[in-house]
Write an enzyme that holds these catalytic residues in place. Structure first.
Site, PDB file in Angstrom:
ATOM      1  N   SER A  51      46.510  23.724  53.585  1.00 24.39           N
ATOM      2  CA  SER A  51      45.416  24.552  54.100  1.00 24.39           C
ATOM      3  C   SER A  51      45.844  26.012  54.081  1.00 24.39           C
ATOM      4  O   SER A  51      46.794  26.407  54.768  1.00 24.39           O
ATOM      5  CB  SER A  51      45.074  24.139  55.537  1.00 24.39           C
ATOM      6  OG  SER A  51      44.251  25.116  56.127  1.00 24.39           O
TER       7      SER A  51
ATOM      8  N   HIS B 216      42.974  23.219  50.464  1.00 23.39           N
ATOM      9  CA  HIS B 216      41.971  23.191  51.529  1.00 23.39           C
ATOM     10  C   HIS B 216      41.721  24.626  51.997  1.00 23.39           C
ATOM     11  O   HIS B 216      42.652  25.352  52.338  1.00 23.39           O
ATOM     12  CB  HIS B 216      42.526  22.335  52.668  1.00 23.39           C
ATOM     13  CG  HIS B 216      41.583  22.081  53.790  1.00 23.39           C
ATOM     14  ND1 HIS B 216      40.610  21.105  53.746  1.00 23.39           N
ATOM     15  CD2 HIS B 216      41.469  22.672  55.000  1.00 23.39           C
ATOM     16  CE1 HIS B 216      39.940  21.103  54.885  1.00 23.39           C
ATOM     17  NE2 HIS B 216      40.431  22.051  55.668  1.00 23.39           N
TER      18      HIS B 216
ATOM     19  N   ASP C 198      39.551  26.940  54.630  1.00 24.99           N
ATOM     20  CA  ASP C 198      38.784  26.881  55.877  1.00 24.99           C
ATOM     21  C   ASP C 198      37.906  28.114  56.042  1.00 24.99           C
ATOM     22  O   ASP C 198      38.402  29.233  56.117  1.00 24.99           O
ATOM     23  CB  ASP C 198      39.749  26.813  57.065  1.00 24.99           C
ATOM     24  CG  ASP C 198      40.462  25.478  57.130  1.00 24.99           C
ATOM     25  OD1 ASP C 198      39.772  24.455  57.244  1.00 24.99           O
ATOM     26  OD2 ASP C 198      41.699  25.469  57.052  1.00 24.99           O
TER      27      ASP C 198
ATOM     28  N   MET D 217      35.257  29.921  58.523  1.00 25.05           N
ATOM     29  CA  MET D 217      34.820  29.943  59.932  1.00 25.05           C
ATOM     30  C   MET D 217      33.900  31.136  60.166  1.00 25.05           C
ATOM     31  O   MET D 217      34.151  32.223  59.637  1.00 25.05           O
ATOM     32  CB  MET D 217      36.025  30.082  60.854  1.00 25.05           C
ATOM     33  CG  MET D 217      37.073  29.009  60.654  1.00 25.05           C
ATOM     34  SD  MET D 217      38.466  29.276  61.758  1.00 25.05           S
ATOM     35  CE  MET D 217      39.572  27.988  61.193  1.00 25.05           C
TER      36      MET D 217
ATOM     37  N   HIS E 176      36.115  23.746  53.437  1.00 27.36           N
ATOM     38  CA  HIS E 176      35.748  23.173  54.730  1.00 27.36           C
ATOM     39  C   HIS E 176      34.925  24.203  55.490  1.00 27.36           C
ATOM     40  O   HIS E 176      35.476  25.189  55.995  1.00 27.36           O
ATOM     41  CB  HIS E 176      37.045  22.800  55.471  1.00 27.36           C
ATOM     42  CG  HIS E 176      36.853  22.259  56.847  1.00 27.36           C
ATOM     43  ND1 HIS E 176      37.910  22.121  57.739  1.00 27.36           N
ATOM     44  CD2 HIS E 176      35.758  21.802  57.507  1.00 27.36           C
ATOM     45  CE1 HIS E 176      37.463  21.610  58.873  1.00 27.36           C
ATOM     46  NE2 HIS E 176      36.164  21.428  58.768  1.00 27.36           N
TER      47      HIS E 176
ATOM     48  N   MET F 205      33.189  25.486  58.463  1.00 27.33           N
ATOM     49  CA  MET F 205      33.024  25.393  59.919  1.00 27.33           C
ATOM     50  C   MET F 205      32.033  26.478  60.309  1.00 27.33           C
ATOM     51  O   MET F 205      32.372  27.472  60.949  1.00 27.33           O
ATOM     52  CB  MET F 205      34.387  25.577  60.611  1.00 27.33           C
ATOM     53  CG  MET F 205      35.283  24.359  60.453  1.00 27.33           C
ATOM     54  SD  MET F 205      37.021  24.712  60.820  1.00 27.33           S
ATOM     55  CE  MET F 205      37.521  25.342  59.235  1.00 27.33           C
TER      56      MET F 205
ATOM     57  N   MET G  52      38.464  15.448  62.064  1.00 25.90           N
ATOM     58  CA  MET G  52      39.246  16.505  62.709  1.00 25.90           C
ATOM     59  C   MET G  52      40.111  15.883  63.796  1.00 25.90           C
ATOM     60  O   MET G  52      39.614  15.155  64.665  1.00 25.90           O
ATOM     61  CB  MET G  52      38.330  17.552  63.346  1.00 25.90           C
ATOM     62  CG  MET G  52      37.561  18.430  62.367  1.00 25.90           C
ATOM     63  SD  MET G  52      38.568  19.291  61.138  1.00 25.90           S
ATOM     64  CE  MET G  52      39.663  20.269  62.188  1.00 25.90           C
TER      65      MET G  52
ATOM     66  N   ASP H 230      42.494  16.302  59.278  1.00 21.92           N
ATOM     67  CA  ASP H 230      42.769  17.746  59.362  1.00 21.92           C
ATOM     68  C   ASP H 230      43.068  18.128  60.808  1.00 21.92           C
ATOM     69  O   ASP H 230      42.235  17.956  61.694  1.00 21.92           O
ATOM     70  CB  ASP H 230      41.512  18.483  58.863  1.00 21.92           C
ATOM     71  CG  ASP H 230      41.672  19.989  58.790  1.00 21.92           C
ATOM     72  OD1 ASP H 230      42.784  20.499  59.034  1.00 21.92           O
ATOM     73  OD2 ASP H 230      40.664  20.660  58.487  1.00 21.92           O
TER      74      ASP H 230
HETATM   75  C1  DX5 Z   1      41.452  24.055  61.732  1.00 20.71           C
HETATM   76  C2  DX5 Z   1      41.360  23.941  60.220  1.00 20.71           C
HETATM   77  C3  DX5 Z   1      42.553  23.334  59.625  1.00 20.71           C
HETATM   78  C4  DX5 Z   1      43.847  24.086  59.881  1.00 20.71           C
HETATM   79  C5  DX5 Z   1      44.922  23.065  60.008  1.00 20.71           C
HETATM   80  O1  DX5 Z   1      40.227  24.344  62.249  1.00 20.71           O
HETATM   81  O2  DX5 Z   1      40.238  23.181  59.829  1.00 20.71           O
HETATM   82  O3  DX5 Z   1      42.396  23.061  58.238  1.00 20.71           O
HETATM   83  O4  DX5 Z   1      44.199  24.980  58.854  1.00 20.71           O
HETATM   84  O5  DX5 Z   1      46.079  23.671  60.423  1.00 20.71           O
HETATM   85  P1  DX5 Z   1      47.290  22.801  61.000  1.00 20.71           P
HETATM   86  O6  DX5 Z   1      47.689  21.863  59.897  1.00 20.71           O
HETATM   87  O7  DX5 Z   1      48.307  23.822  61.317  1.00 20.71           O
HETATM   88  O8  DX5 Z   1      46.774  22.054  62.198  1.00 20.71           O
HETATM   89 ZN    ZN Z   2      40.140  22.526  57.712  1.00 15.66          ZN
END
Ligand code: DX5
Ligand code: ZN
Length: 233
Positions: A16, A41, A43, A45, A74, A76, A145, A180
């Protein structure tokens, strides 16, 4: 013990980038690509669905110019349907949205399907497996999650393991059961034993001194857990 693992969905490791050094992102991505990452991956947000901001379309486009890895985006965000096409145009190969963010998940899946990418649906820790089972055959990826989304580096939530076991029983061999949040060398064997196949890892890989070595060790731990589970089955 889940028998879902006997469908032998291949193990995939998904670093990620949230936990990478954004100042030298291309270099960090090249490291994990060379070390055998299966996908990357990414993310996204929006500061609304989750209480944090991360990156958007231009960064995905920039990443796509520097790697051949499958870009697993991903989302969010509160309105995934509105922004999905822009991410696909930027180079996303898969789009995962949160079931909690939308009123009509089936309709969102249909819309994303029209974009020609893999379609995933994600569940927050408190969302039951049943909510996705109603339409699970329509998606390519189910993302469980194992922390509350919004931040990397959080502690893995053990009580999500049962949900992974339930979903592992229901998914077909071509579908991905992705996990994740807090996945590391200690927790990876447990999620694999529960039936997960695709492991997202941020801090466990990019937080390590040598991300490539960390990825290799994580895959080894996951494959050992898979082999042990198959022996028990
Ligand atoms: C959190 C993200 C994850 C995050 C995971 O909201 O969706 O993908 O990067 O990070 P670790 O592996 O450090 O929990
Ligand atoms: Zn993620």
């Amino acid at each position: 013990m889940s028998s879902g693992m006997t469908t032998a969905r291949p193990i995939r490791i998904a670093p990620s980038v949230l936990e990478a050094d954004f100042g030298r992102l291309a270099e960090q991505i090249a490291q994990v690509e060379a070390a055998g990452a299966d996908l990357l991956h990414v993310d996204v947000m929006d500061g609304h669905f989750v209480p944090n901001l991360s990156l958007g379309v231009p960064v995905v486009a920039g990443i796509a110019r520097h790697t051949d890895l499958f870009l697993d985006v991903h989302l969010m965000i509160t309105d995934p349907g509105k922004y999905a096409r822009a991410f696909v145009d930027a180079g996303a190969d898969g789009i995962t949205f949160h079931i909690e963010a939308v009123e009509q998940p089936r309709e969102v899946v249909k819309q994303l399907r029209g974009l020609g990418v893999k379609v995933g649906v994600s569940l927050n820790p408190s969302t039951p497996a049943e909510d996705v089972l109603e339409f699970v055959e329509m998606v390519d990826i189910v993302l469980v999650m194992t922390v509350w989304p919004g931040f990397g580096g959080q502690r893995f939530m053990d009580d999500c393991l049962t949900k992974i076991e339930v979903l592992a029983e229901q998914l077909g061999a071509a579908q991905w059961l992705q996990v994740d949040g807090g996945v590391n060398i200690e927790t990876a064997p447990r999620v694999v034993a529960a039936g997960a196949d695709t492991l997202v890892a941020g801090s466990a890989i990019f937080g390590a001194e040598d991300p490539a070595a960390a990825l290799v060790l994580l895959r080894k731990a996951a494959l050992e857990a898979r082999a042990q589970a198959e022996q028990r089955a």
